[in-house]
Design a protein around this motif. Structure first.
Motif, PDB file in Angstrom:
ATOM      1  N   ASP A 165     -10.191  19.657  11.280  1.00  0.00           N
ATOM      2  CA  ASP A 165     -10.989  20.139  12.405  1.00  0.00           C
ATOM      3  C   ASP A 165     -12.306  20.804  11.997  1.00  0.00           C
ATOM      4  O   ASP A 165     -13.180  21.002  12.838  1.00  0.00           O
ATOM      5  N   ALA A 166     -12.448  21.149  10.701  1.00  0.00           N
ATOM      6  CA  ALA A 166     -13.700  21.756  10.235  1.00  0.00           C
ATOM      7  C   ALA A 166     -14.891  20.837  10.479  1.00  0.00           C
ATOM      8  O   ALA A 166     -16.032  21.293  10.584  1.00  0.00           O
ATOM      9  N   ALA A 167     -14.632  19.536  10.595  1.00  0.00           N
ATOM     10  CA  ALA A 167     -15.734  18.585  10.790  1.00  0.00           C
ATOM     11  C   ALA A 167     -16.206  18.521  12.239  1.00  0.00           C
ATOM     12  O   ALA A 167     -17.292  17.986  12.515  1.00  0.00           O
ATOM     13  N   ILE A 168     -15.420  19.084  13.163  1.00  0.00           N
ATOM     14  CA  ILE A 168     -15.785  19.007  14.582  1.00  0.00           C
ATOM     15  C   ILE A 168     -17.146  19.694  14.793  1.00  0.00           C
ATOM     16  O   ILE A 168     -17.372  20.798  14.306  1.00  0.00           O
ATOM     17  N   GLY A 169     -18.044  18.995  15.456  1.00  0.00           N
ATOM     18  CA  GLY A 169     -19.368  19.559  15.738  1.00  0.00           C
ATOM     19  C   GLY A 169     -20.456  19.116  14.768  1.00  0.00           C
ATOM     20  O   GLY A 169     -21.633  19.369  15.009  1.00  0.00           O
ATOM     21  N   VAL A 170     -20.075  18.465  13.664  1.00  0.00           N
ATOM     22  CA  VAL A 170     -21.106  17.998  12.717  1.00  0.00           C
ATOM     23  C   VAL A 170     -21.946  16.912  13.402  1.00  0.00           C
ATOM     24  O   VAL A 170     -21.406  15.963  13.967  1.00  0.00           O
ATOM     25  N   VAL A 171     -23.273  17.090  13.351  1.00  0.00           N
ATOM     26  CA  VAL A 171     -24.187  16.160  14.015  1.00  0.00           C
ATOM     27  C   VAL A 171     -24.859  15.268  12.977  1.00  0.00           C
ATOM     28  O   VAL A 171     -25.376  15.757  11.978  1.00  0.00           O
ATOM     29  N   THR A 172     -24.818  13.967  13.214  1.00  0.00           N
ATOM     30  CA  THR A 172     -25.457  13.008  12.299  1.00  0.00           C
ATOM     31  C   THR A 172     -26.198  11.938  13.084  1.00  0.00           C
ATOM     32  O   THR A 172     -25.966  11.752  14.283  1.00  0.00           O
ATOM     33  N   ALA A 173     -27.088  11.244  12.381  1.00  0.00           N
ATOM     34  CA  ALA A 173     -27.778  10.073  12.946  1.00  0.00           C
ATOM     35  C   ALA A 173     -27.306   8.864  12.143  1.00  0.00           C
ATOM     36  O   ALA A 173     -27.227   8.929  10.912  1.00  0.00           O
ATOM     37  N   HIS A 174     -26.990   7.748  12.849  1.00  0.00           N
ATOM     38  CA  HIS A 174     -26.506   6.581  12.100  1.00  0.00           C
ATOM     39  C   HIS A 174     -26.549   5.318  12.934  1.00  0.00           C
ATOM     40  O   HIS A 174     -26.803   5.371  14.135  1.00  0.00           O
ATOM     41  N   VAL A 227     -19.012  10.721  18.088  1.00  0.00           N
ATOM     42  CA  VAL A 227     -19.263  10.358  19.479  1.00  0.00           C
ATOM     43  C   VAL A 227     -20.776  10.343  19.737  1.00  0.00           C
ATOM     44  O   VAL A 227     -21.470  11.347  19.542  1.00  0.00           O
ATOM     45  N   GLU A 228     -21.279   9.180  20.150  1.00  0.00           N
ATOM     46  CA  GLU A 228     -22.727   9.008  20.342  1.00  0.00           C
ATOM     47  C   GLU A 228     -23.193   9.763  21.585  1.00  0.00           C
ATOM     48  O   GLU A 228     -22.533   9.725  22.622  1.00  0.00           O
ATOM     49  N   PHE A 229     -24.363  10.455  21.463  1.00  0.00           N
ATOM     50  CA  PHE A 229     -24.916  11.124  22.659  1.00  0.00           C
ATOM     51  C   PHE A 229     -26.380  10.781  22.922  1.00  0.00           C
ATOM     52  O   PHE A 229     -26.944  11.197  23.934  1.00  0.00           O
ATOM     53  N   ALA A 230     -27.020  10.046  22.049  1.00  0.00           N
ATOM     54  CA  ALA A 230     -28.401   9.592  22.309  1.00  0.00           C
ATOM     55  C   ALA A 230     -28.640   8.343  21.469  1.00  0.00           C
ATOM     56  O   ALA A 230     -28.039   8.181  20.407  1.00  0.00           O
ATOM     57  N   SER A 231     -29.520   7.451  21.952  1.00  0.00           N
ATOM     58  CA  SER A 231     -29.786   6.246  21.160  1.00  0.00           C
ATOM     59  C   SER A 231     -31.271   5.929  21.113  1.00  0.00           C
ATOM     60  O   SER A 231     -32.014   6.204  22.062  1.00  0.00           O
ATOM     61  N   PHE A 232     -31.698   5.356  20.001  1.00  0.00           N
ATOM     62  CA  PHE A 232     -33.107   5.036  19.738  1.00  0.00           C
ATOM     63  C   PHE A 232     -33.183   3.569  19.330  1.00  0.00           C
ATOM     64  O   PHE A 232     -32.856   3.206  18.200  1.00  0.00           O
ATOM     65  N   PRO A 233     -33.574   2.693  20.269  1.00  0.00           N
ATOM     66  CA  PRO A 233     -33.519   1.255  19.992  1.00  0.00           C
ATOM     67  C   PRO A 233     -34.613   0.754  19.042  1.00  0.00           C
ATOM     68  O   PRO A 233     -35.657   1.405  18.879  1.00  0.00           O
ATOM     69  N   ASP A 234     -34.374  -0.415  18.452  1.00  0.00           N
ATOM     70  CA  ASP A 234     -35.372  -1.168  17.665  1.00  0.00           C
ATOM     71  C   ASP A 234     -36.031  -0.351  16.559  1.00  0.00           C
ATOM     72  O   ASP A 234     -37.253  -0.391  16.397  1.00  0.00           O
ATOM     73  N   VAL A 235     -35.252   0.375  15.800  1.00  0.00           N
ATOM     74  CA  VAL A 235     -35.802   1.174  14.694  1.00  0.00           C
ATOM     75  C   VAL A 235     -35.980   0.276  13.463  1.00  0.00           C
ATOM     76  O   VAL A 235     -35.039  -0.369  13.007  1.00  0.00           O
TER      77      VAL A 235
END
Ligand code: DHB
Length: 390
Positions: free
Chosen positions: A264-273, A373-381
């Motif tokens: 559960d320590a990983a809960i809340g970690v924010v990443t872009a991928h 869990v995805e919360f925003a997306s940036f198309p055509d990068v």
């Protein structure tokens, strides 16, 4: 030489130059070179599982040709990759080289692909420069810059003012650091320290203690797939999870393959991928279900690189009507566009690199399992490192 001997010699030469027997000509061979032993075994397992799943779902005949996948283990060592690539070309006469679990493995093989004029599909390695090393390279994975720049924007817009960066000390780590620092500082953020950790037997603990003392708003981390597990363990052991220092980075660190082991320590970690097992499209739900059914683990971002790489090979062969000429196949691959389990993707016709959506994600628990869990997306990068060179 008399006339009869001359005719005999000519006949022998004609036979030697004649087309191969039908059976040999009808098979298209793909040499998949991946780490199946050593520290990057999880990457190789993902790549192989996805390539096999693609073939299972789409059959082994394309444009009238039989497709054969030849899988070889390079143990993550560049000298092995180069030797195996040469053997596959010389002995097995493969028409495609594919795989490449790490940047140095792809770099070592690039000149071999150029000499042989054989398409080389990079399914995992993420350093920007790779595609520039051979006109026969196409990439279906990602570049570190693609995620790093989006991550930097998010950090700057979310009250993160000071950051320490911590990256594995080799080419993709350098790209992840440079792209993040450049973009974050452009937005007014401050990078107070840039730490690089060796790729062999990494021990993050002493560096994490330094980060704990420096107290930045966030720690930005890049480690290659799988290694995030070691980092996360030491992050918790040092108490960084309770320090208020946010952990951020490209999604390699919250790799879906090992994420459940973080606790559960990983809960809340924010990443872009570029990919999450949790991506909510119909195509991905179908992919994850089929992958899980065929394997006893869930697919990660390495897997989609291989799945999409196989798709690109199949579609290129359809376009060339089964012809295996390297230049014709490259032409067929350039500009190809399709829907991947990760979302819409294409091959940039100019750079042969991947263009894709990058997602912002947060680790959450759903049905007892951890997911990005995805919360925003940036198309055509596109790869920002190459774009900046223009
Ligand atoms: C590379 C390897 C990885 O496992 C990863 O997650 C990102 C990049 C590489 O060597 O290019």
């Amino acid at each position: 030489m008399n006339r009869r001997m001359l005719l005999g010699a000519l006949a022998a030469a004609t036979i030697a130059a004649a087309p191969l027997p039908l059976a040999a000509q009808e098979t298209v061979k793909i040499g998949l070179i991946i780490p199946l032993t050593g520290p990057f075994t999880t990457t190789g397992k993902q790549l192989e599982a996805a390539a096999r799943l693609y073939m299972q779902q789409n059959g082994t005949t394309v444009a009238g040709k039989k497709i054969e996948l030849i899988v070889r283990d390079d143990a993550g060592r560049a000298e092995n990759t180069a030797r195996i690539a040469t053997e596959l070309l010389t002995n097995d006469k493969v028409h495609f080289l594919a795989g490449f679990g790490l940047t140095p493995l792809a770099m070592a093989t690039a000149p071999i692909a150029t000499n042989a004029k054989v398409p080389m599909v990079v399914m995992m390695a993420g350093t920007s420069i790779i595609t520039e090393r051979s006109p026969y390279i196409v990439r279906t994975s990602f570049t570190l810059g693609q995620s790093a720049v989006i991550m930097a924007d998010w950090a700057a817009q979310n009250k993160i003012k000071t950051v320490v960066t911590l990256v594995t000390d080799y080419a993709p780590g350098h790209d992840a650091e440079t792209s993040f620092v450049g973009q974050f500082e452009k937005q007014g953020g401050k990078v107070t320290e840039k730490i690089r950790v060796p790729i062999q037997n990494p021990d993050f603990a002493p560096f994490l203690q330094r980060v704990l003392d420096a107290k930045p708003d966030a720690l930005y981390v890049f480690t290659p797939s799988g290694v995030g597990a070691i980092l996360m363990k030491q992050f918790v052991e040092r108490g960084l999870d309770k320090s208020g220092i946010r952990l951020i980075g490209p999604g390699d660190i919250t790799d879906d393959d090992v994420l459940n082991g973080f606790g559960d320590a990983a809960i809340g970690v924010v990443t872009a991928h570029n990919y999450s097992t949790d991506h909510p499209s119909a195509k991905n739900k179908e992919y994850v279900a089929a992958f899980r059914k065929a394997n006893n683990f869930r697919p990660n971002f390495a897997s989609v690189g291989a799945y999409d790489g196989m798709h690109l090979i199949y579609e290129a062969l359809k376009k060339t009507q089964g012809k295996t000429d390297g230049d014709a196949l490259l032409t067929a691959m350039k500009g190809h566009k399709w829907e991947s389990p990760r979302g819409p993707i294409s091959i940039d016709p100019e750079t042969r690199d991947i263009v894709q959506t990058i997602y912002m994600r947060k680790v959450e628990k759903k049905n007892g399992e951890l997911y990005n869990v995805e919360f925003a997306s940036f198309p055509d990068v596109k790869d920002p490192v190459k774009a900046a060179k223009k």
